[in-house]
Design a protein around this motif. Structure first.
Motif, PDB file in Angstrom:
ATOM      1  N   HIS A 565       0.840  -1.184   0.000  1.00  0.00           N
ATOM      2  CA  HIS A 565       0.000   0.000   0.000  1.00  0.00           C
ATOM      3  C   HIS A 565       0.880   1.240   0.000  1.00  0.00           C
ATOM      4  O   HIS A 565       2.019   1.219   0.487  1.00  0.00           O
ATOM      5  N   ALA A 566       0.344   2.344  -0.519  1.00  0.00           N
ATOM      6  CA  ALA A 566       1.109   3.586  -0.606  1.00  0.00           C
ATOM      7  C   ALA A 566       0.821   4.526   0.557  1.00  0.00           C
ATOM      8  O   ALA A 566       1.417   5.597   0.640  1.00  0.00           O
ATOM      9  N   ALA A 567      -0.101   4.151   1.438  1.00  0.00           N
ATOM     10  CA  ALA A 567      -0.467   5.005   2.569  1.00  0.00           C
ATOM     11  C   ALA A 567      -1.011   4.120   3.683  1.00  0.00           C
ATOM     12  O   ALA A 567      -1.029   2.886   3.578  1.00  0.00           O
ATOM     13  N   ARG A 568      -1.451   4.750   4.749  1.00  0.00           N
ATOM     14  CA  ARG A 568      -1.990   4.063   5.909  1.00  0.00           C
ATOM     15  C   ARG A 568      -2.976   2.968   5.503  1.00  0.00           C
ATOM     16  O   ARG A 568      -3.855   3.188   4.677  1.00  0.00           O
ATOM     17  N   VAL A 569      -2.845   1.798   6.106  1.00  0.00           N
ATOM     18  CA  VAL A 569      -3.794   0.704   5.889  1.00  0.00           C
ATOM     19  C   VAL A 569      -4.875   0.821   6.961  1.00  0.00           C
ATOM     20  O   VAL A 569      -4.584   0.755   8.157  1.00  0.00           O
TER      21      VAL A 569
END
Length: 640
Positions: A565-569
């Protein structure tokens, strides 16, 4: 030694991700080439309801072919099938909040406007909805749009700095007249469908202006309304136009000259409605008019006789105020302040044929019942709905709702437990779909987990609290801030996420008491925890873009592929097969993981475009369900 290479093939509704593994050593026992694939297709969209604001009209657009209707919510333009509203398409290309959308009379294009003053004209015939043109006719929010009958000109009105309206050619953006004469924002506009062409506008200066053209020039102004004029619409035959105002009055005017013909209801202080009128729409034969009002009623008028044909009473609560309407073919639709879409029945005005329900605020939590026959969703306004996943029909849980954002929902063997930012925990009786208990909490809840025999554990800001059958039985004060919680299926352990230190704390559950046993490390603050149904694994998502999986026998980490993922999950969920795991993120993407093969994974890019994923789940081993900040629910078919 093996090298893995990912290849992907993406279309609008179908995606395949292939993991290609090739061995570089002849002595390796692996075959020369090994292909493993997962693919997905979009199974269904249960769309958001219209976003409504008290004291303000909303525009519901109609397909000239009579098949669809459309409206806006957030950055989205929602197109729904009028016969089967569970069939929906969502356009999400506006970079700011969309406010209005209207079909061209040809049916080939839609023009949609937003709060920045831009309009986008896009194709309706292709699934991709290709953008044709984008213009900025206004310096402020677009409130209404009207197409000319030949689909060549567009009138745009709303708020602005130097002007409140514009008329332009759809394919060049060049001006074909000026909308002047108003001193305040224009709320509504319509185009005469027959020659000679005319344009009428309704504004917050209490005036209705009339323009002749093209090129369009101001002709005259009507000042019958005593308060804001919320809407104006031409009859299909062009002979008349009608207005509706915040003063509860509605007037009928000559379509060619703008001379006043009549006031609905006969005039006087009473007016057509007791409170403001927010929507009007003509019948196809131009003989009747539908009006909807804040007095919680809708009325059908015989325009020639100036008499009420049918009156619909749509409730008694504030949320039952009517703020928009559409008359399309045999369908009469009105929109309540709650966002509900009412299919009115002329033969039975006391009961709508159908009420389309759902959410019009961001969905913040979701859970599935143990048999996966129903799922529950909670939103930022405190509303909790339960859904039939096959039909997409939603109904609200009965009883007193949360008064603030829902932070968590969890399903046990016989109850659903919810927690909200109103610092309460509520228990839903699954059989009756209603609240049967509400418990105050000492601090704000961050998450909730439920199990068998009425067990529930709530992670609050300063403590972990154990409940049995809605009664508090144990409190574990904590110096750290709990952020998520999960209960082992065997009900012997409880996992709690900690924001400080990026840790997971494992507690032994002995009866109704908790005793900390060990700590696990993550790459970021834990956002959600989930035990597999066989209890063999614990999964965790974190703010550091990672998904973690631990063997519960010794809580050693299992390699699942790291950070994709590229940001917070934000969320994770196990498939019933206990092999596949799905995660949703702030980056708008969904990833399906295989814990038995770290090289096999599927990424659904832009699963909820322009919207973070807020919760995920599995209806079965091949169907993922997701919710987003866009207030939509989506179903995905996963093929292995």
């Amino acid at each position: 030694m093996c090298i893995s290479v990912s290849q992907s093939d993406t279309t609008t509704s179908f995606h395949t991700e292939r993991v290609h593994v090739q061995c570089l050593y002849p002595s390796c026992s692996l075959p020369a080439l090994c292909f493993k694939t997962m693919s997905h297709s979009l199974k269904g969209v249960y769309a958001t309801l219209p976003r409504t604001v008290r004291g303000r009209a909303i525009v519901i657009g109609g397909d000239p072919k009579g098949k669809n209707f459309l409206y806006t919510n957030g950055n989205s333009v929602v197109i729904r099938d009028i016969e089967n509203p569970s069939l929906a398409d969502v356009y999400t290309e506006h970079s700011v909040q969309a406010t209005v959308a209207q079909y061209a009379p040809s049916g080939f294009y839609i023009a949609s406007g937003d709060t920045s003053g831009k309009i986008r004209i896009w194709d309706t015939t292709q699934k991709e909805h290709i953008l044709k043109y984008e213009y900025q006719p206004l310096g402020g929010e677009v409130k209404d749009i009207a197409w000319s009958p030949d689909s060549k000109r567009i009138a745009v009105v709303g708020e602005g700095r130097e002007k409140f309206g514009a008329v332009l050619m759809w394919d060049t953006g060049t001006s074909v007249g000026s909308i002047i004469g108003h001193s305040k924002a224009i709320n509504s506009v319509d185009y005469k469908a027959t020659r000679p062409y005319r344009i009428v506008t309704a504004a917050e200066d209490n005036e209705v202006n009339f323009y002749e053209g093209p090129p369009f020039k101001f002709k005259t102004s009507n000042r019958e309304h005593g308060r804001f004029v919320n809407c104006v619409r031409y009859s299909p035959n062009g002979e008349r136009f009608a207005t509706g105002g915040a003063d509860g009055k509605s007037f009928i005017y000559d379509g060619k000259t703008s001379e006043k013909i009549a006031e609905l209801g006969g005039g006087g202080a009473k007016g057509a409605h007791a409170f403001g009128i927010y929507g009007i729409c003509w019948s196809a034969d131009s003989t009747q008019l539908l009006t909807v009002s804040a007095d919680k009623t809708a009325k059908i008028w015989d325009v020639e006789q100036n008499q009420i044909v049918t009156e619909f009473v749509l409730g008694s609560e504030v949320c039952d105020q009517q703020v928009g309407c559409l008359w399309q073919g045999d369908y009469l639709l009105s929109v309540s302040l709650s966002g509900n879409i009412n299919y009115l029945d002329k033969n039975n005005p006391t009961t709508p044929l159908r009420i389309v329900k759902g959410h019009n605020k961001p969905i913040t939590a979701m859970t599935l019942t143990e048999d996966r026959s129903t799922f529950y969703t909670g939103a930022s306004d405190g509303l909790i709905n339960y859904w039939n996943p096959e039909s997409g029909v939603a109904e609200p849980v009965q009883g007193k709702q949360h008064t603030n954002q829902v932070n968590g929902i969890s399903s046990g063997s016989d109850i659903e437990v919810t927690v909200g930012m109103d610092d309460t925990m509520r228990v839903i009786d699954e059989a009756n779909k209603q609240y049967n208990n509400s418990v105050g909490l000492d601090s704000q809840p961050q998450g909730v987990a439920s199990g068998k025999d009425g067990l529930a554990v709530v992670a609050c800001l300063s403590a972990v609290v154990v409940f049995r059958n809605g009664q508090k039985v144990f409190t574990q004060p904590e110096k750290y801030e709990p952020s998520a919680v999960a209960i082992h299926p065997g009900q012997t352990q409880v996992a709690v996420g900690a924001k400080e230190g990026n840790q997971i704390k494992i507690y032994k559950l002995e009866g109704d008491t908790l005793q900390e046993s060990q700590k696990l490390d993550c790459r970021g603050a834990v956002t959600q925890l989930a035990y597999s149904s066989d209890g063999a694994h614990l999964a965790a998502s974190d703010t550091g873009r990672h998904v973690h999986v631990f063997n519960t026998s010794d809580y050693k980490p299992l390699e699942v592929g790291g950070s994709y993922h590229a940001a917070r999950v934000n969320c994770i969920a196990w498939a019933p097969d206990n092999i596949h795991l799905v995660s949703g993120s702030l980056d708008t993407n969904i990833i399906v993981w295989n814990i038995e093969d770290a090289d096999t994974r599927l990424k659904i890019k832009g699963a909820h475009p322009m919207s973070q994923i807020t919760s995920v789940g599995w209806l079965d081993d091949n169907t993922v369900i997701s919710t987003g900040q866009d207030s939509c629910v989506k179903l995905w078919t996963i093929t292995y």
